[in-house]
Enzyme design. Sequence first.
Site, PDB file in Angstrom:
ATOM      1  CE  LYS A 128      42.470  32.855  46.526  1.00  7.63           C
ATOM      2  NZ  LYS A 128      43.456  33.338  45.534  1.00  7.63           N
ATOM      3  CE1 TYR A 169      39.594  35.422  42.112  1.00  8.97           C
ATOM      4  CE2 TYR A 169      39.125  33.073  42.107  1.00  8.97           C
ATOM      5  CZ  TYR A 169      39.673  34.187  42.718  1.00  8.97           C
ATOM      6  OH  TYR A 169      40.313  34.066  43.938  1.00  8.97           O
ATOM      7  CD  GLU A 183      34.921  39.822  45.366  1.00  8.79           C
ATOM      8  OE1 GLU A 183      35.237  39.865  46.574  1.00  8.79           O
ATOM      9  OE2 GLU A 183      35.745  40.001  44.445  1.00  8.79           O
ATOM     10  CG  HIS A 232      38.898  36.440  47.262  1.00 11.00           C
ATOM     11  ND1 HIS A 232      39.315  37.006  46.084  1.00 11.00           N
ATOM     12  CD2 HIS A 232      37.775  37.111  47.642  1.00 11.00           C
ATOM     13  CE1 HIS A 232      38.469  37.977  45.747  1.00 11.00           C
ATOM     14  NE2 HIS A 232      37.525  38.051  46.670  1.00 11.00           N
ATOM     15  CG  ASN A 273      47.000  33.841  46.316  1.00 14.74           C
ATOM     16  OD1 ASN A 273      46.024  33.089  46.324  1.00 14.74           O
ATOM     17  ND2 ASN A 273      47.011  34.978  45.644  1.00 14.74           N
TER      18      ASN A 273
HETATM   19  P1  IDP Z   1      43.950  39.036  44.263  1.00 18.80           P
HETATM   20  O1  IDP Z   1      43.518  37.671  44.730  1.00 18.80           O
HETATM   21  O2  IDP Z   1      45.094  39.541  45.086  1.00 18.80           O
HETATM   22  O3  IDP Z   1      42.825  40.021  44.177  1.00 18.80           O
HETATM   23  P2  IDP Z   1      43.835  38.851  41.350  1.00 18.80           P
HETATM   24  O4  IDP Z   1      44.723  39.577  40.405  1.00 18.80           O
HETATM   25  O5  IDP Z   1      42.426  39.306  41.465  1.00 18.80           O
HETATM   26  O6  IDP Z   1      44.550  38.876  42.794  1.00 18.80           O
HETATM   27  O7  IDP Z   1      43.890  37.322  40.958  1.00 18.80           O
HETATM   28  C1  IDP Z   1      42.981  36.420  41.528  1.00 18.80           C
HETATM   29  C2  IDP Z   1      43.719  35.159  41.900  1.00 18.80           C
HETATM   30  O8  IDP Z   1      44.211  34.556  40.699  1.00 18.80           O
HETATM   31  C3  IDP Z   1      44.965  35.334  42.759  1.00 18.80           C
HETATM   32  O9  IDP Z   1      44.677  35.462  44.141  1.00 18.80           O
HETATM   33  C4  IDP Z   1      45.711  34.055  42.452  1.00 18.80           C
HETATM   34  O10 IDP Z   1      45.132  32.954  43.165  1.00 18.80           O
HETATM   35  C5  IDP Z   1      45.405  33.868  40.973  1.00 18.80           C
HETATM   36  N1  IDP Z   1      46.466  34.432  40.137  1.00 18.80           N
HETATM   37  C6  IDP Z   1      46.715  35.726  39.881  1.00 18.80           C
HETATM   38  N2  IDP Z   1      47.768  35.868  39.058  1.00 18.80           N
HETATM   39  C7  IDP Z   1      48.200  34.616  38.799  1.00 18.80           C
HETATM   40  C8  IDP Z   1      49.269  34.091  37.989  1.00 18.80           C
HETATM   41  O11 IDP Z   1      50.042  34.810  37.377  1.00 18.80           O
HETATM   42  N3  IDP Z   1      49.384  32.734  37.974  1.00 18.80           N
HETATM   43  C9  IDP Z   1      48.549  31.905  38.664  1.00 18.80           C
HETATM   44  N4  IDP Z   1      47.536  32.360  39.415  1.00 18.80           N
HETATM   45  C10 IDP Z   1      47.372  33.698  39.485  1.00 18.80           C
HETATM   46 MG    MG Z   2      41.219  40.187  42.902  1.00 17.32          MG
END
Ligand code: IDP
Ligand code: MG
Length: 149
Positions: free
Chosen positions: A9, A49, A126, A115, A112
Amino acid sequence: MERTFVALKPDGVQRGLCGEVMKRFEQKGFRLVAAKFLQPSEDHMKQHYLDLKDMPFYAGLCKYMSSGPVFAMVWEGQGIVKMGRMMLGETNPADSKPGSIRGDFCINIGRNIIHGSDTVENAKTEIGLWFKAEEFVSYTPCAQTWVYE
Ligand code: IDP
Ligand code: MG
């Protein structure tokens, strides 16, 4: 052979972690089959997303993801989708074990750094969203027979 979509990212790119992530996937024995460096549009990220469209963080997430360069890759290997997710760690870096990418390199859930596809089916979707068929390179790594028996 299974494939997964992995992308640094904008925060991961800005923090200089592309090489570190590639190193981990390479050292595991996985094979890089496609890669590109781009700044995705907000619309592209909204599509990527789409399953999170009702979440309160969706708009901010799509903005953050299109705010700078992303390093997008497709990696291939036996069981790579599940293993890739384990290598990434949990969505929230606070729950990610040291040794995982998110456990080692980030702190906030909204930053984080990386992805990775969560299921084989989502990986296919994807990969289709990010890459065209002609962007894949077909080759046999010289270590192939030393990685797989
Ligand atoms: P993942 O990336 O581990 O698959 P997902 O639940 O698919 O997690 O969420 C996609 C992305 O959305 C996460 O990697 C993170 O960047 C963001 N995200 C998820 N939950 C939150 C939140 O509670 N606050 C802010 N960003 C979030
Ligand atoms: Mg995800």
